[in-house]
Write a protein that holds these residues in place. Structure first.
Motif, PDB file in Angstrom:
ATOM      1  N   LEU A 179     -12.581   1.308  -4.575  1.00  0.00           N
ATOM      2  CA  LEU A 179     -11.538   0.284  -4.614  1.00  0.00           C
ATOM      3  C   LEU A 179     -11.731  -0.740  -3.505  1.00  0.00           C
ATOM      4  O   LEU A 179     -11.494  -1.940  -3.702  1.00  0.00           O
ATOM      5  CB  LEU A 179     -10.157   0.938  -4.501  1.00  0.00           C
ATOM      6  N   GLN A 202       0.816  -1.204   0.000  1.00  0.00           N
ATOM      7  CA  GLN A 202       0.000   0.000   0.000  1.00  0.00           C
ATOM      8  C   GLN A 202       0.856   1.263   0.000  1.00  0.00           C
ATOM      9  O   GLN A 202       0.481   2.282  -0.581  1.00  0.00           O
ATOM     10  CB  GLN A 202      -0.896   0.024   1.233  1.00  0.00           C
ATOM     11  N   GLY A 229       1.763   2.861  -3.512  1.00  0.00           N
ATOM     12  CA  GLY A 229       0.800   3.783  -4.097  1.00  0.00           C
ATOM     13  C   GLY A 229       0.767   5.112  -3.373  1.00  0.00           C
ATOM     14  O   GLY A 229       0.638   6.176  -3.999  1.00  0.00           O
ATOM     15  N   LEU A 234      -4.103  -4.308  -6.717  1.00  0.00           N
ATOM     16  CA  LEU A 234      -5.200  -3.552  -6.109  1.00  0.00           C
ATOM     17  C   LEU A 234      -4.756  -2.841  -4.836  1.00  0.00           C
ATOM     18  O   LEU A 234      -5.157  -1.697  -4.572  1.00  0.00           O
ATOM     19  CB  LEU A 234      -6.374  -4.484  -5.812  1.00  0.00           C
ATOM     20  N   ALA A 268      -3.033   4.876  -2.724  1.00  0.00           N
ATOM     21  CA  ALA A 268      -2.983   6.243  -3.251  1.00  0.00           C
ATOM     22  C   ALA A 268      -4.090   7.152  -2.728  1.00  0.00           C
ATOM     23  O   ALA A 268      -3.824   8.280  -2.301  1.00  0.00           O
ATOM     24  CB  ALA A 268      -2.983   6.210  -4.777  1.00  0.00           C
ATOM     25  N   LEU A 270      -2.757   0.209  -5.622  1.00  0.00           N
ATOM     26  CA  LEU A 270      -3.673   1.289  -6.020  1.00  0.00           C
ATOM     27  C   LEU A 270      -4.399   1.877  -4.818  1.00  0.00           C
ATOM     28  O   LEU A 270      -4.580   3.096  -4.722  1.00  0.00           O
ATOM     29  CB  LEU A 270      -4.688   0.763  -7.033  1.00  0.00           C
TER      30      LEU A 270
END
Length: 435
Positions: free
Chosen positions: A284, A250, A253, A304, A310, A307
């Motif tokens: 998401l 995580q 991102g 995922l 972010a 992403l």
């Protein structure tokens, strides 16, 4: 990166990057050590709860200190306290020394509860108003970079060298941060939004809405923290390695989006960032939690989770920038103290709800509630933070000693308004966290 042109912000940012690495180094290693000494998940959970409690209990007091004291000196004092609090760890030998570990965790977490409001209140006095969003994005980048570095290094050093080496490394980070902050010259009072209430504090409508959004985000974060490990095990059939991998990526991102916001020539206003970040987070999350109905392939979830790191930075950057613009300088510390208390308190409520309801309602059902909380935050930002009527003209920001700026700005700059039309900012992700 425009904000880094300003000497004082550069020192504050670098100090934050160094101290964040030290914070993660310690606050990742200590719960691991508690588990190694006790073998008890319950005792380990106490370590995490102790990390959470000071922000809830001390938030308003921390904000009051940030408004009453010289913020630069307060930050230096906090870093010094963090360094001194490490020394009792050298006495830890066995399970009988758990009270020392818990006490150190409590003191370090309490220091962080003071550091965040003081830093967020000081920042607008060091840079022009139009650079708040990229400056806060850079702070978010530093937090996540510190997480990427400090978390794994803390675990590796504990396994390879033991606690004394962690104490020594952490001491160096805190001392370096203190020296950098000590060299910051406090700037003049920052220019606040012309439509902010006279008091510039918690009475402002947009401030109250922002705090409500923080409560929704905190509750969502709490649900995530408790149920993420369970979801990986039950939905993906994964173990510790898969859990650590997905949790760690995580930050990729988050770092990438932080850099993008920090280097962009123009950025959206804070309310827009809050709405976009929370909305993307919610969508998401729905995709991730319900994805195992289609596939459980680990590479899909690695992408995922990269992403999903972010939008957290986008949302927090917007929130912090919004609160900085909407509050008067003399009340800004208190607002950020309450902000931290609201977020951490609602995180605790989300953790409790997840623990009590997961077996009754189902893990995926509660994680879908987490996603809906983010979508609710996006709706609040998009509707309630929107201004009505013509865009007001913003007065030029006062020049700061750090920036060495010319006293006059061009008429075009003076006409630019960077307040919330709909725009966004930091969970600590663990001072305020992102999933």
């Amino acid at each position: 990166m425009r904000p880094l042109r300003h000497r004082d912000f550069r020192r504050l940012w670098l100090a934050g990057l160094i101290s964040e690495s030290g914070d993660w180094l310690l606050l990742v290693a200590l719960p691991i050590l508690v588990y190694q000494l006790t073998g008890s998940p319950l005792q380990t959970s106490y370590a995490f709860l102790i990390e959470l409690a000071p922000a809830v209990l001390l938030g308003p007091l921390a904000g009051h200190l940030a408004d009453r004291w010289d913020r630069r000196r307060l930050l230096v004092t906090v870093v010094a306290v963090q360094a001194a609090a490490l020394l009792p760890l050298l006495l830890v030998r066995d399970r009988g020394d758990l009270p020392i570990l818990y006490a150190v965790i409590a003191v370090e977490a309490a220091a962080l509860a003071v550091f965040g409001p003081a830093r967020n209140a000081l920042l607008p006095t060091l840079i022009p108003a139009e650079e708040l969003v990229p400056a806060n994005a850079l702070l978010g980048f530093g937090q996540n970079a510190g997480r990427l570095v400090g978390g794994p290094v803390g675990g590796l050093l504990l396994a390879a060298s033991g606690l004394p080496v962690i104490v020594a490394v952490d001491l160096v980070t805190f001392l370096a941060a203190g020296v950098l902050i000590a060299g910051v010259m406090a700037g003049p009072r920052a220019v606040t939004d012309p439509e902010a209430p006279a008091g510039g504090g918690l009475g402002g409508r947009r401030v109250r809405i922002a705090l409500g959004i923080a409560a929704l985000g905190g509750a969502a974060q709490g649900i995530f923290v408790v149920l993420f490990v369970v979801w990986v095990a039950r939905a993906l059939g994964g173990g510790a390695a898969e859990t650590g991998l997905l949790r760690g990526v995580q930050a990729i991102g988050a770092v990438a989006l932080g850099l993008l916001l920090a280097t962009a020539r123009r950025t959206p206003p804070p309310g827009t960032l809050v709405a976009a970040g929370a909305g993307a987070f919610g969508l998401l999350s729905l995709l991730v939690w319900n994805g195992p109905d289609v596939t459980t392939a680990l590479p899909v979830y690695v992408v995922l989770f990269i992403l999903i790191g972010a939008p957290g930075v986008v949302m927090v950057t917007g929130l912090v920038s919004l609160l900085q613009q909407e509050t008067a300088d003399g009340a800004r510390g208190r607002v950020f103290g309450v902000f931290g208390a609201v977020f951490e308190g609602s995180s605790g409520a989300g953790m409790l709800a997840a623990g009590l309801l997961a077996d009754r309602l189902g893990v995926v059902a509660l994680l879908n509630v987490q996603a809906l909380l983010y979508l609710g935050a996006a709706a609040a930002a998009g509707v309630m933070l929107r201004r009505v009527g013509p865009v007001p003209r913003r007065a030029p920001a006062a020049p700061t000693a750090a920036a060495g700026m010319a006293a006059a700005r061009t008429s075009e700059e003076n006409a630019t308004w960077s307040g919330p039309v709909v725009r966004d900012p930091a969970w600590r992700g663990d001072t305020v966290h992102s999933d």
